[in-house]
Design an enzyme around this catalytic site. Structure first.
Site, PDB file in Angstrom:
ATOM      1  N   LYS A 122      -9.986   4.068 -60.752  1.00 53.95           N
ATOM      2  CA  LYS A 122     -10.881   3.850 -59.734  1.00 53.95           C
ATOM      3  C   LYS A 122     -10.011   3.956 -58.505  1.00 53.95           C
ATOM      4  O   LYS A 122      -9.120   3.517 -58.145  1.00 53.95           O
ATOM      5  CB  LYS A 122     -11.288   2.344 -59.793  1.00 53.95           C
ATOM      6  N   GLU A 176     -14.734  12.045 -59.530  1.00 55.95           N
ATOM      7  CA  GLU A 176     -15.910  11.468 -59.754  1.00 55.95           C
ATOM      8  C   GLU A 176     -16.530  10.859 -58.902  1.00 55.95           C
ATOM      9  O   GLU A 176     -16.164   9.922 -58.042  1.00 55.95           O
ATOM     10  CB  GLU A 176     -16.004  10.592 -60.916  1.00 55.95           C
ATOM     11  N   HIS A 255     -21.290   9.964 -69.162  1.00 54.80           N
ATOM     12  CA  HIS A 255     -21.026   8.379 -68.371  1.00 54.80           C
ATOM     13  C   HIS A 255     -21.376   7.563 -69.441  1.00 54.80           C
ATOM     14  O   HIS A 255     -22.268   7.554 -70.302  1.00 54.80           O
ATOM     15  CB  HIS A 255     -21.927   8.096 -67.002  1.00 54.80           C
TER      16      HIS A 255
END
Length: 340
Positions: A122, A176, A255
């Site tokens: 992330k 992403e 996902h």
């Protein structure tokens, strides 16, 4: 009802829930896991389940039939391959925000020892901290394993290009959700700018329907399609996106995570490989290691691969004890929260 949609938002999510349940019932009635129900259908049956409205400028019924018919060759061998070794997965569980360096090191090391070779990080809170964390994780996983980064719609277009460019030295396969999931031209601009750096754009978990996926593909706005089992209108609409992605030669990397998404989307990945794409190149399905204990048929991961489900249905049934505990407002979980 169209004023609440159409084909987006709460109406579309509700449609997906109902139709996912119907697919689950159909597979149970046939005594097959959903992926096997789909794989055993002939091309005409698959196409009859798809809605081509608004997408014939990208994929016609005849083109879909041609794709599926060509994929009949070698289908049994691909199914046998999946049954033996499973579908490749990547992990998002090692590099959430808020983890200490020691925790990152331990989780990545444990994952490597368990056979994981593809890791997602992330990013988007602080560029220097992102550089530090990506450097640390790249050092742990080594130069030959795969690293992806995920911004969860954090940036404007120019900011996304600048920020991701500053992370290029860590060789991410993709960025992403760099910007608003509705900004198709923005994704196209980011894709074009990052292409010389060898970084692709991945998006789709918030893509609301097949029409938006059509435009993303037509605009060369993404290099990895990320379908979601519950965001689109169930299996039916996902079938259309899988076939469009194949026509445009863009790999599908679904996902997952959340409550039951891994259980659901594994079926679509298996069908995609066996009956549509016939390729595992740059293809993988997301995996997170939480909340599977609430399902009667939880995912089975072996050597970082999804093993094909064997139980009939869409792997969506939750344990009755979990339903009772979490049901609003009578469940024990809610009662404890309200007592506070």
């Amino acid at each position: 009802m169209r004023w609440l949609g159409p084909e987006k938002g709460v109406i579309h999510l509700a449609t997906a829930a109902v139709l996912n349940a119907v697919w689950d019932l159909w597979a149970r009635a046939e005594g097959k896991p959903l992926w096997k129900l789909l794989v055993d259908m002939d091309p005409e049956q698959i196409v009859s389940c798809m809605d081509f409205k608004y997408i014939t400028d990208a994929l016609t019924e005849e083109e879909a039939l041609d794709i599926l018919r060509k994929a009949q060759e070698g289908k049994q061998q691909r199914e046998d391959q999946m049954l033996k070794g499973g579908y490749p997965a990547y992990t998002t569980s090692c590099a959430w925000f808020g983890y200490s360096d020691q925790q990152l090191k331990q989780l990545c090391t444990d994952a490597l020892n368990s056979g994981w070779t593809k890791f997602k990080v992330k990013v988007g809170a602080d560029v220097e901290d992102d550089r530090r964390r990506c450097r640390l994780i790249r050092q742990i996983i080594g130069p030959d394993n795969t690293l992806m980064i995920d911004a969860n719609q954090k940036w404007d277009v120019a900011e996304a290009i600048s920020w991701v460019s500053s992370l290029a030295e860590f060789k991410p396969l993709w960025i992403e959700e760099p910007t608003s999931p509705d900004d198709i031209l923005g994704h196209a601009a980011i894709s074009k700018a990052l292409a010389p750096l060898g970084i692709g754009v991945a998006t789709g978990e918030q893509c609301q329907n097949r029409v938006m996926f059509k435009q993303l593909l037509q605009a060369s706005a993404l290099q990895f399609v990320q379908i979601d089992s519950c965001r689109l209108g169930s299996v039916n609409e996902n079938l259309a996106v899988l076939l469009m992605a194949h026509k445009f030669q863009v790999p599908v990397c679904p996902h997952a995570g959340g409550v039951g998404l891994c259980e659901l989307v594994q079926h679509l990945s298996l069908f995609d490989y066996i009956s549509v794409s016939q390729s595992l190149s740059n293809r993988m399905c997301e995996y997170t290691d939480h909340l599977h204990e609430h399902f009667t048929s939880p995912v089975v991961i072996q050597n970082a691969h999804y093993m094909p489900p064997k139980d009939p249905g869409y792997s969506t049934e939750m344990l009755e004890s979990s339903v009772q505990t979490h049901q609003y407002p009578e469940g024990d979980v809610w009662k404890r929260l309200m007592d506070k």
